[in-house]
Write an enzyme that holds these catalytic residues in place. Structure first.
Site, PDB file in Angstrom:
ATOM      1  N   GLU A 523       0.727  -1.359  -0.042  1.00  0.00           N
ATOM      2  CA  GLU A 523      -0.030   0.016   0.075  1.00  0.00           C
ATOM      3  C   GLU A 523       0.821   1.184  -0.148  1.00  0.00           C
ATOM      4  OE1 GLU A 523      -2.464  -3.259   1.112  1.00  0.00           O
ATOM      5  OE2 GLU A 523      -0.759  -2.571   1.867  1.00  0.00           O
ATOM      6  N   HIS A 590     -12.350  -5.292   7.896  1.00  0.00           N
ATOM      7  CA  HIS A 590     -12.937  -5.059   6.611  1.00  0.00           C
ATOM      8  C   HIS A 590     -14.376  -4.351   6.852  1.00  0.00           C
ATOM      9  CE1 HIS A 590     -10.390  -8.644   5.712  1.00  0.00           C
ATOM     10  NE2 HIS A 590     -10.540  -8.038   4.525  1.00  0.00           N
TER      11      HIS A 590
END
Length: 801
Positions: A523, A590
């Protein structure tokens, strides 16, 4: 001071000699600046100093192979390089130390960063791009070690894009991708994760990146044996060396930092490989020194042995360069000594000019205030206290701005009952001074040279289709890529499968792997790719798969992306869009809604929270016409919901900084965003059945926030305020309250205390039950609204809980 030495084979001996001596002058000038800079700190004129002494020679060699259009992404010891390419003068150097806020004196940051942090300007005053092919370019340095690495990857990848993607207007940005991105880093900082992530990604992508490691064997006081396996980054990275077939690897070069000829040859070899083959190159520059230690905060004699110090004195790169010049007959000892003497004088004179340019405006302000206070003292009943302030201010021989304004502000304490034009003159002077310093210290956080709140309504026809919401996003991206060749998107699973929610389905096949690309799981460098690409005129969309994973890239977002426009005082821009998805789905990792933390760490980046995919698509369309970086958080549980497919794809725009009232009501104002709004809307219908009429406002844009102040107008009508979100208590809901109550003064219109309804303090648990018991539910909303109305009218709404 610019230096561009050619090889001996291509020019005459006399020309080569002249250029060698010019190089020497740059090296000595840089060293003398370091020496005098340290003294300025120790005498108190400057606050802190970190210098490039001991690294002069390799930086000269690097500058020789650095061409117009190339980009540097380095760290805070590259002053010799900047001097060599003509981007840093003696006066600029010292203005940086003094934190001069005049950008014509201190072009690196107008005093916003400490000295040693370098840039070149890439945009004009109106925000338009300069022709980057007509100048040598440097991205803006940051202090965090290895923080320059992620953006370096994107700067290099831009050349790959310009070489392989057709239709882009590259006139100001690239010549068929021949530009190199040059990185620099200290040997100890190669221990950072950003370094390894970037090195790996550059090898995978095969981009024209040259990475220089300045190795003086120390990281502040800590020796390389505690920093790096085998005490050598080039040894550790041998597995990255490309093989005989030159497949997917690096060219690795090791060179002594005191050997002028070897350095020039090494950098020339590296640039030829990188430019022609788009192969990354690592240059490990060893046997360097740091004559004054790490910085002005300490002395290296405390941690280096006498033997090491003696070696550093002998193999100081400037000393070796001087010896080489004399040994090869380019100059005599007397001639070199005269050069040294002249440079010492030049640097002293340049330092004085820089100091005078910095301090004289302060002295002028001091003079003006002394006159104003003297005028007041003649008429004030509290003249003695005013005179004490005058006396103190006169004693400041080298006044800072804060000394002057602080004195003016203190004087007002003694002028509460003073009436007269003299006080008005003082107040006007202070207002002018505050306005000036606001521009000097607090301007350019956002790039606002364009209208951000333009709204273009989605158009629907008689036969408009109702589709899965992901289709709205997909087809809008399709139109973007069709009409804007400079746009590209990349991220984990973004390419071949069209992202995990199919919002890019089929687009890689249509637009190719350079424009719709898969990446590794990394990322920080996905984000860095976006920064570097945007600095070179492209319009990247960097996809972070889930909002939870933004945490891996947060340091880069916070320290680099968010601060760039501010720390360069608007002389660089990076209009990167970060696409992600968050809010409700499943479990701890999530269901990200950590907006409070992001809001605190990302000022400078727009934070947009669309409630559906049409709103999200409108944000992308708007942002691509703007220059400010942004984070767009799509609703994780919204892709399979049904939405109408607009006819004007790629054209409709969601306004930034504007809220939307999605349900009008008279009893209470509820403010929220994202996935939670669907719960609130459904609950509103249930509440209406018992006579409670709530108004629902979708924030849409957390930063900037409600620029039209529409929320306070709603509160004026309802006199009650409830903020609901999925963040922890005290997170984004507190930010919203501060904006509404303090900035919009909505507290004036409340009949009951403002409240928040948030998720619990812990991360959301897994499963449907985990969601229900972790985040606000229908029942939570219903009961909280009812309780507020019960407090207001207990007879009409009797307590039931």
């Amino acid at each position: 001071m610019q230096s561009e030495t050619e090889t001996k084979e291509s020019i005459s001996y006399e020309d080569f000699k002249t250029q060698v001596l010019e190089d020497y002058k740059v090296a000595v000038t840089s060293r003398e600046c370091s020496l005098l800079g340290r003294r300025e700190v120790l005498t108190g004129k400057a606050k802190f100093g970190i210098f490039g002494d001991g690294k002069e020679l390799p930086q000269l060699a690097m500058a020789k192979s650095f061409k117009n259009g190339d980009f540097r992404s380095g760290y805070y010891r590259d002053q010799t390089f900047m001097m060599s390419i003509g981007a840093l003068t003696i006066e600029n150097f010292f203005a940086g130390l003094y934190a001069d806020t005049d950008i014509s004196n201190e072009p690196m940051s107008a005093g916003r960063q400490m000295g040693g942090h370098f840039i070149t300007h890439n945009i004009n005053e109106d925000g338009s791009w300069k022709n980057l092919m007509e100048q040598k370019n440097s991205s803006a340095d940051i202090s965090p070690t290895a923080g320059q690495m992620p953006r370096l990857l994107g700067l290099a990848q831009a050349s790959k894009i310009y070489r392989h993607v057709e239709g882009i207007d590259a006139e100001k940005f690239s010549d068929n991708g021949n530009e190199i991105a040059w990185g620099t880093i200290g040997n100890a900082s190669t221990s950072e994760g950003h370094f390894w992530e970037t090195i790996n990604a550059a090898g995978v992508l095969q981009v024209p990146m040259i990475m220089s490691v300045w190795d003086d064997e120390y990281g502040i006081s800590v020796h390389a044996k505690h920093q790096t396996t085998k005490e050598s980054i080039s040894e550790v990275l041998k597995g990255f060396q490309r093989d005989e077939d030159q497949n997917n690897g690096y060219e690795i070069i090791v060179v002594n930092g005191w050997d002028y000829v070897a350095l020039v040859e090494a950098y020339d070899k590296a640039q030829k490989i990188a430019r022609a083959e788009h192969c990354p190159v690592l240059i490990h520059v060893v046997e360097l020194t740091q004559p004054q230690g790490h910085s002005t905060s300490g002395s290296h004699e405390r941690y280096k042995s006498d033997k090491r110090l003696a070696w550093e004195k002998e193999y100081d790169c400037n000393t070796q360069f001087r010896k080489w010049i004399i040994d090869n007959g380019f100059s005599t000892p007397d001639e070199i000594s005269q050069i040294d003497k002249d440079i010492k004088r030049n640097v002293r004179e340049g330092k004085k000019r820089a100091w005078d340019a910095y301090i004289n405006p302060n002295k002028q302000r001091q003079k003006e205030l002394l006159q104003l206070l003297s005028n007041i003292a003649k008429k004030s009943e509290d003249a003695e206290n005013i005179k004490k302030l005058i006396s103190w201010l006169k004693s400041c021989k080298e006044p800072l701005k804060k000394d002057v304004l602080s004195t003016a502000r203190k004087s007002l304490r003694y002028l509460i009952n003073f009436e007269g034009n003299e006080k008005d003159d003082l107040l006007a002077w202070m207002e002018n001074f505050r306005s000036q310093t606001k521009d000097e210290y607090s301007s350019h956080l956002y790039s606002t040279n364009k209208k951000i709140d333009e709204e273009v309504i989605p158009v629907y026809g008689d036969e408009t289709k109702t589709v899965d919401a992901r289709i709205v996003i997909r087809d809008n991206f399709d139109k973007i890529f069709e009409t804007r060749p400079e746009t590209l998107i990349f991220g984990e699973d973004a390419g071949e499968i069209g992202d995990v929610n199919q919002g890019l389905e089929g687009l890689q096949k249509k637009y190719g792997t350079y424009r719709v690309a898969d990446t590794g799981i990394r990322e920080a460098t996905i984000l860095g790719q976006g920064i570097g690409l945007s600095l070179r005129g492209l319009r990247p969309i960097a996809e972070i798969q889930y909002l939870d994973y933004v945490m891996y890239a947060l340091q880069t977002i916070s320290d680099d992306l968010a601060t760039l426009h501010y720390r360069t005082k608007g002389t660089q821009k990076n209009p990167l869009i970060v696409r992600t998805r968050g809010h409700r789905l499943e479990g701890i990792w999530h269901s990200g809604s950590q907006l409070g933390g992001l809001l605190n760490l990302m000022r400078g980046v727009f934070v947009l929270v669309p409630r559906n995919m049409t709103k999200a698509a409108g944000f992308y369309n708007n942002l691509l016409d703007l220059d400010n970086p942004a984070l767009v958080i799509e609703c994780l549980n919204g892709y399979r919901l049904k939405e109408k497919l607009p006819e004007n794809l790629g054209e409709f725009k969601t306004p930034i900084g504007k809220v939307e009232t999605i349900r009008e009501g008279k009893d209470m104002t509820i403010v929220s965003y994202g996935s939670t709004l669907r719960i609130i809307e459904q609950t509103a219908e249930e509440l209406s059945e018992i006579g409670i009429d709530i108004e629902i406002i979708d924030v849409q844009s957390l930063v900037p926030f409600d620029t039209s102040k529409d929320i306070v107008e709603s509160v004026k009508k309802t006199n009650r305020l409830l903020v609901i979100d999925e963040d922890v208590p005290g997170g984004a809901s507190s930010y919203i309250l501060q904006q509404v109550l303090e900035k919009q003064n909505a507290w004036r219109y409340l009949d009951s205390k403002p409240q928040t309804l948030t998720a619990n303090e812990h991360r959301p648990a897994y499963g449907s039950d985990g969601d229900y018991f972790s985040k606000p539910s229908h029942e939570d909303v219903y009961e909280r609204v009812y309780a507020i109305m019960h407090e207001t009218n207990p007879e009409k709404f009797p307590k039931f809980i």
